[in-house]
Motif scaffolding. Structure first.
Motif, short mmCIF file in Angstrom:
data_model
loop_
_atom_site.label_atom_id
_atom_site.label_comp_id
_atom_site.label_asym_id
_atom_site.label_seq_id
_atom_site.Cartn_x
_atom_site.Cartn_y
_atom_site.Cartn_z
N GLY A 152 0.83 -1.23 -0.09
CA GLY A 152 -0.09 -0.04 -0.03
C GLY A 152 0.79 1.32 -0.05
N VAL A 153 -0.01 2.15 -0.25
CA VAL A 153 0.99 3.62 -0.45
C VAL A 153 -0.28 4.70 0.46
N GLY A 154 0.53 5.33 1.11
CA GLY A 154 -0.07 6.46 1.88
C GLY A 154 0.61 7.95 1.33
N ILE A 155 -0.17 8.68 1.00
CA ILE A 155 0.31 9.94 0.32
C ILE A 155 -0.18 11.13 1.23
N ARG A 156 0.75 12.26 1.39
CA ARG A 156 0.26 13.57 2.13
C ARG A 156 0.57 14.42 0.90
N ALA A 157 -0.42 15.24 0.58
CA ALA A 157 -0.29 16.27 -0.33
C ALA A 157 -0.33 17.64 0.59
N ALA A 158 0.60 18.45 0.06
CA ALA A 158 0.65 19.73 0.89
C ALA A 158 0.32 21.07 -0.01
N ILE A 159 -0.27 22.02 0.18
CA ILE A 159 -0.54 23.30 -0.24
C ILE A 159 -0.26 24.26 0.66
N GLY A 160 1.17 24.86 0.82
CA GLY A 160 1.54 25.53 2.07
C GLY A 160 1.24 24.82 3.35
N LYS A 161 0.35 25.37 4.04
CA LYS A 161 0.19 24.79 5.30
C LYS A 161 -1.16 23.76 5.29
N LYS A 162 -1.77 23.58 4.27
CA LYS A 162 -2.80 22.98 3.93
C LYS A 162 -2.64 21.56 3.77
N ILE A 163 -2.85 20.49 4.40
CA ILE A 163 -2.47 19.14 4.05
C ILE A 163 -3.68 18.17 3.83
N GLY A 164 -3.43 17.25 2.94
CA GLY A 164 -4.47 16.31 2.94
C GLY A 164 -3.72 14.89 3.19
N PHE A 165 -4.29 13.87 3.29
CA PHE A 165 -3.64 12.50 3.31
C PHE A 165 -4.72 11.47 2.61
N ALA A 166 -4.07 10.59 1.83
CA ALA A 166 -5.07 9.49 1.20
C ALA A 166 -4.02 8.15 1.01
N SER A 167 -4.73 7.47 1.33
CA SER A 167 -4.00 5.93 1.12
C SER A 167 -4.87 4.93 0.29
N THR A 168 -3.90 3.97 -0.37
CA THR A 168 -4.64 2.80 -1.11
C THR A 168 -4.00 1.70 -0.92
#
Lengths: 458, 472
Positions: free
Chosen positions: A57-73
Motif C-alpha cells: 500500500g501507499v500513503g500520500i500526504r499532499a500539501a499546499i502551503g500549510k494545508k495538508i491532505g492524506f489519502a492511502s490505497t
C-alpha cells in the motif's frame, strides 16, 4: 522476492509516484510505500489455522502551503496511485491551514538499519510446523490438569520507502520472527493461563517454550484468597514490570501531548519525576530491536534519546511537526499506525515511542523477593493497565497471576487480586530497579522492579 | 465488462482453480472499502485522511483443514497466486490438523443488498463534514471555556462480494458514519476531561436526529466535562450498580460475548465450554447476539462465510443456551448456523466474532431501577478496559453518578469497575424496559490481530449487585 528486490521495488514505486505527483502539479508531496509479507500459523489444541499474504500500500500526504491532505490505497497499480494522489490533493485544497505544519523532510539522511535474517523469507508452513513440534517438546501432555495447549509461529519480512518532492528518498527493511506457546490448566476449580514466547528480528530457538508455560501454569494452581486489604510492596517480573509502567511513560513522553497541552508531564521538563536511579532511553538504534530503522515513518533518521536521566525529565519525543511546533527537532519518533499497531500506510505520521528502555541498576528478581518481608510477586500482566486516570495518575488493576511473599519466600499463588495506587507516586516509590531483563512483547522493556505503597485487596 | 462482472469473474476463477486442485471447499471474497477520518484538534484540522482497502482473500479447505491467503493485486495473476498459496497452506498443515472443522454443503445464496441511505457520505462534500465538527466544537464552547477540544468524524462505505464453491454469490454495500467530541477543562487548579459521541450504519441523516446532532454531542461533551470539576470520589468496594445501555453493552460484549465464541469453546479455552443448560446467571439475564436488530446498531445481513446472520439467544433467564458459530464449529457442535464468521478486511481470514450483542430488556422504568439500587453507582460511559479469558474484567468508568436514597445525585470521578462476569451474572437484579444499541466507526472489537471490527452493543439499564468499584 528477496529483500533486496523488495527494497528496489518500493524505492521504484516511491520515485514513480513522486513523478505522477509532479505531473498532477501538486505543490508538495510525501509518499510512503509499504510492502510486508507475512505468514502466521497457529495450532490450538490440534485446530490448525494458517494465513499468508502480501500487504502492499501507499500513503500520500499532499500539501499546499500549510494545508495538508492524506489519502492511502492498497496495491501499487498506476490508476490507484494517481487516484490517491488526486484525492490527497483535493483534501488539501479543501482543508484549513494547519499552523503547526512546516513542510516535509527535505533531504535523504539515514542512520543504522537493524539485523535482517535472510532465512526468514524462506520459512514455509512445514518449517513452522516443525518449530511447533520443537516448542512442544519436554512437557507432559498427558497431565490431566491440562485443558489446552496453543502453539503459534509468525514471520514477516519487507519494508517501507519514503520520498518527498523536496528531495528525500530512503528506505528501511525488516525481518521478524515470533513464536509462543500458551497453556490452560485447571485443578479443583482453580483455572490458570500461562504462556512463554520468543520474538525478534531473527529466527530464535523455541525449545522449552511449552514446558516453561506449563511449569508456570501448574505453579499457579492451588491459589488462595488474599483475604482483605493491605498496603504492600509489589515485586514485578521483568515482562510484567514493562507494561505496568508503560501507560504513564507513553503519555508522559509524548511530544504531541506536550504541544497540545494534554501531556500530564507538560510542566515537568527539567524536574525530578522519578527516583534517582531511574534512567529511561527511547531506543531507535539497537540493531536487535524491531524499532531499529534507518529512517522513521516520515524520513527522519532514527536515534537514541535519553528522555529521563537519574530521575529528571530531559525531553519529550517528537515527530517533525510537533518537534518544530515546540521549537525543537524531531527525535525520529514519527510513527504510522499508532503505538499498538494498525496498518502503517493507512495512517499519516504521528508521535510514538521506539523501544523504551529502563536501564538496569541493582538486584535480580530472586534478590528482590528475598529482601521482601511481606509483599506480592506479580508474574502475569494484569488487566486494566490502560484504564488509569491520565489526569490524576490513579490506577486500579487486577490479576490472578500473582504470589504472596512472606519473609523473603514465595508462600502461595493468589486468587484474583486488585492492585491500586497512583502512578505519580509509584515513580517516586520505586524500591529497586533490577539487574535482570527479559524480552518484551511491548514497545517498552524493563528489568524486574519493586515498588512500595500499592493497595492490595480482593 | 462492468466492474461488477470483472470482480465476479476474478472470484469465480479462484473457485474454479480450487476445485481443479482438489480442495473440498473454497470461498473468495472481495472488499473495496473506503474510509475517511477527520480530526479537528484545538480548531486545527490535524488529520484529514481517506483510505481505500481493496483486495481479494481466498479461503480453501482441504480434508477439513483451512488455509487462507490474500492479495491486493486485482488481476488474474494476483488471484491465481493467492488461491495457490491458500491451497498449499491447507495441504501443508493438514497432517498436523487433528481437529477438523469441516462442514456440509448448504443451498447456494444469490443476493444483493444495498442499504437505503438518504445522505450517503460519498455524495457529501468534505466542507459539510468539517462544518459538522466545527458546530460540535462550538457547542462545547457554549458550555465552558475548554483548554483543549477534539472533534472526530469517521465514515466507511464500499462494496463486498463473496462467492464459494457451493454457488453462492452475495453482494452488499455497507455504510457507517460517526462523530465524537471531547474536551479538557481546567478550573481552580482542577482538570477534567470528557469524550462522547456515537456512530450508526446509516448515512449523514443520522446527524439530523435530535439526540445525535453534532450540536447535541458537543453540548454533552461540554456538560460532562464541566460536571467533572465538582465530581466526588466513587464509593469503593462492592457496590450495587446501575449500568447504562452503553456500559452494560460493553461489559456483556467483552466479558461474556467473547467467552461464547465457539472457537474458544471447541478448544476448551472458554470457561463456559460444555455448560449448555447450566444456570449461569440470575433469572433477569437474557443475552442476545444478532446481525440486524430492531433496536438499531450495526447492520450486518451476512457474515464473511456467506451465512445469513441470525438472532442467537446465548443466555435465557440465566440458562446457557448456546454459542456463536462459524460453519465449522456449528457442525462440530451440532448447532444452528449463527452467522458469526467475520473478517475485518480482505487481509484476514474470517474468525468467530460478535455482531450486535446486548442484554434483553426488563420491565422497570428508569426511575424504578434507580430506586431499586437505593445506594450505589450509576455507571454511564467508559474509556477503555480489559478482560481475560477467565471472565475477569476491568473497565474505566469516565462518566458515572452516585445514587443516594434512590435518586441520582453527584457526578463521580473516574473509577474502575471490575469483577468476574460469571459471578456478576448471578447478581443481576433487573433491567429497564428501554433498549439502545450503538455501533461506530471509532473503536471496535479486537481479536487475533484483527482490531477495530465494527460491532454493536447496548441493551437496557441493568442493575448489578456486587460490582467491585475501585478508585482509578
Amino acid at each position: 522476492m528477496s529483500l533486496d528486490q523488495v527494497r528496489e521495488k518500493i524505492l521504484g514505486i516511491t520515485d514513480q509516484t513522486l513523478k505522477y505527483a509532479k505531473d498532477l502539479n501538486i505543490p508538495s508531496t510525501e509518499v510512503f510505500v509499504y510492502s510486508l509479507s507475512s505468514t502466521n500459523l497457529t495450532d490450538n489444541k490440534g485446530k490448525v489455522d494458517s494465513r499468508d499474504g502480501l500487504s502492499l500500500g501507499v500513503g500520500i500526504r499532499a500539501a499546499i502551503g500549510k494545508k495538508i491532505g492524506f489519502a492511502s490505497t492498497t496495491g501499487f497499480d498506476e490508476e490507484s496511485l494517481k487516484a490517491t494522489l488526486a484525492l490527497a490533493h483535493s483534501i488539501a485544497k479543501t482543508s484549513p491551514e494547519n499552523p503547526m505544519f512546516n513542510g516535509f523532510v527535505t533531504e535523504t539522511k539515514t542512520s543504522k538499519e537493524g539485523i535482517l535474517d535472510p532465512e526468514i523469507p524462506d520459512l514455509d508452513a512445514k518449517d513452522m510446523i516443525e518449530h511447533c513440534n520443537i516448542m512442544g517438546q519436554g512437557f507432559d501432555s498427558s497431565d490431566t490438569r491440562l485443558i489446552s495447549v496453543t502453539y503459534a509461529v509468525n514471520i514477516t519480512w519487507g519494508g517501507y520507502a519514503l520520498g518527498t518532492s523536496e528531495g528525500c528518498l530512503a528506505s528501511s527493511l525488516i525481518t521478524t520472527y515470533g513464536a509462543n506457546s500458551m497453556v490452560v490448566v485447571t485443578e479443583a476449580g482453580d483455572r490458570k493461563t500461562a504462556a512463554d514466547f520468543v520474538q525478534g528480528r531473527e529466527i530464535k530457538p523455541v525449545e522449552g517454550l511449552t514446558a516453561n508455560a506449563m511449569k508456570h501454569g501448574l505453579d499457579s494452581l492451588g491459589s488462595e484468597a488474599f483475604g482483605g486489604s493491605e498496603i504492600l510492596p509489589t515485586v514485578w517480573k521483568s515482562r510484567e514490570a514493562a507494561p505496568f509502567i508503560a501507560f504513564p511513560l507513553f503519555s508522559g513522553l509524548s511530544g504531541s501531548g506536550y504541544v497540545e497541552k494534554r501531556n500530564p508531564w507538560k510542566d515537568k521538563l527539567g524536574e525530578k519525576i522519578c527516583v534517582d536511579d531511574f534512567t529511561l532511553i527511547d531506543e531507535g538504534q539497537n540493531p536487535e530491536f524491531e524499532s531499529c530503522r534507518s529512517i522513521d515513518a516520515e524520513g527522519t533518521p532514527k536515534q537514541t534519546t535519553t528522555a529521563i536521566e537519574n530521575g529528571v525529565l530531559k525531553t519529550f519525543v517528537f515527530d517533525k511537526m510537533h518537534g518544530e511546533a515546540a521549537n525543537l527537532k524531531s527525535t525520529g519518533n514519527g510513527l504510522r499506525g499508532g503505538t499498538w499497531g494498525g496498518i502503517p500506510f493507512e495512517n499519516p505520521p504521528g508521535v510514538g515511542p521506539n523501544q523504551i528502555l529502563v536501564k538496569n541498576v541493582g538486584k535480580n528478581l530472586d534478590e528482590q523477593i528475598a529482601e521482601t518481608d511481606k509483599g506480592i510477586l506479580i508474574t502475569g500482566t494484569p488487566i486494566g493497565l490502560f484504564t488509569a486516570n491520565p489526569v490524576t495518575g490513579d490506577f486500579s488493576i487486577t490479576t490472578n497471576d500473582a504470589f504472596l511473599i512472606e519473609k523473603g519466600e514465595i508462600v502461595n499463588p493468589l486468587k484474583s487480586i486488585s492492585i491500586a495506587g497512583n502512578y505519580n507516586e509509584t515513580f517516586q516509590n520505586i524500591v529497586t530497579i533490577g539487574s535482570d531483563r527479559e524480552s518484551s512483547e511491548w514497545p517498552i522493556n524493563a528489568p524486574s522492579m519493586t515498588f512500595k505503597g500499592h493497595t492490595i485487596s480482593d | 465488462m462492468s466492474q461488477s462482472e470483472f470482480i465476479l469473474d476474478l472470484l469465480n476463477s479462484s473457485v474454479d482453480q480450487g476445485e481443479k486442485l482438489g480442495v473440498d471447499f473454497i470461498e473468495a471474497r472481495y472488499d473495496d472499502l473506503q474510509l475517511t477520518t477527520v480530526a479537528l484538534i484545538n480548531d486545527i484540522v490535524k488529520q484529514s485522511s481517506a483510505f481505500q482497502r481493496k483486495g481479494i482473500g481466498v479461503m480453501a479447505y482441504f480434508n477439513g483443514t483451512p488455509g487462507y491467503s490474500y492479495t491486493p493485486e486485482l488481476n488474474s495473476e494476483g488471484v491465481k497466486g493467492a488461491t495457490k498459496r491458500a491451497i498449499n497452506l491447507a495441504k501443508s498443515t493438514d497432517e498436523r490438523n487433528v481437529m477438523k472443522l469441516d462442514f456440509d454443503s448448504i443451498p447456494a445464496i444469490k443476493d444483493k443488498i444495498v442499504v437505503d441511505v438518504k445522505k450517503h457520505p460519498k455524495d457529501i462534500e468534505f466542507s459539510e463534514k468539517l462544518d459538522m465538527l466545527k458546530r460540535g466544537v462550538s457547542s462545547i464552547k457554549e458550555v465552558l471555556e475548554p483548554t483543549s477540544t477534539t472533534g472526530l468524524y469517521g465514515e466507511m462505505f464500499g462494496e463486498k462480494y463473496l462467492v464459494n464453491s457451493e454457488g453462492t454469490e452475495i453482494y452488499w454495500a455497507p455504510v457507517m458514519v460517526d462523530i465524537r467530541m471531547g474536551s479538557v477543562f481546567m478550573s481552580e487548579g482542577k482538570q477534567a476531561q470528557s469524550f462522547t459521541g456515537t456512530g450508526a450504519s446509516k448515512g449523514l441523516e443520522f446527524f439530523e436526529e435530535k439526540e445525535t446532532t453534532p450540536e447535541q454531542t458537543g453540548l454533552d461533551a461540554g456538560k460532562y466535562c464541566k460536571e467533572q470539576i465538582d465530581a466526588v470520589a466513587a464509593p469503593v468496594g462492592k457496590q450495587t450498580t446501575l449500568v447504562s445501555p452503553l456500559m452494560g453493552g460493553v461489559v456483556v460484549h467483552e466479558s461474556f460475548g467473547h467467552l461464547s465464541e465457539a472457537d474458544f469453546v471447541v478448544t476448551g479455552q472458554s470457561p463456559i465450554a460444555d455448560r449448555v443448560g447450566e444456570q449461569l446467571g440470575s433469572e433477569h439475564v437474557t443475552i442476545i447476539d444478532e446481525g440486524v436488530s430492531p433496536y438499531g446498531g450495526l447492520y450486518l445481513p451476512y457474515d464473511d462465510q456467506g451465512v445469513k446472520t441470525g438472532r442467537t439467544v446465548l443466555l435465557e433467564k440465566g440458562i446457557l443456551k448456546g454459542y456463536l458459530h462459524n460453519r465449522g464449529t456449528a457442525q462440530k457442535m451440532n448447532a444452528e448456523l449463527s452467522g458469526n464468521s467475520r473478517a475485518i478486511n480482505f487481509m484476514f481470514n474470517p474468525i468467530v466474532r460478535m455482531k450486535n450483542t446486548y442484554f434483553e430488556k426488563g420491565n422497570l422504568s428508569f426511575e424504578e431501577a434507580v430506586e431499586h439500587v437505593g445506594s450505589g453507582v450509576y455507571a454511564v460511559d467508559m474509556s477503555g478496559g480489559q478482560v481475560g479469558l477467565d471472565g475477569n474484567f476491568m473497565f474505566n468508568c469516565n462518566r458515572g453518578y452516585l445514587i443516594e436514597n434512590g435518586e441520582i445525585s453527584k457526578p463521580l470521578k473516574n473509577h474502575a469497575l471490575s469483577g468476574n462476569i460469571l459471578e456478576l451474572l448471578k447478581h443481576v437484579q433487573g433491567a429497564t424496559k428501554d433498549i439502545t444499541i450503538r455501533t461506530g466507526y471509532f473503536g471496535g472489537c479486537g481479536k487475533n490481530g484483527q482490531f477495530g471490527l465494527a460491532v454493536g452493543f447496548g441493551g437496557p439499564n441493568v442493575i448489578m449487585d456486587q460490582v467491585l468499584v475501585g478508585g482509578a
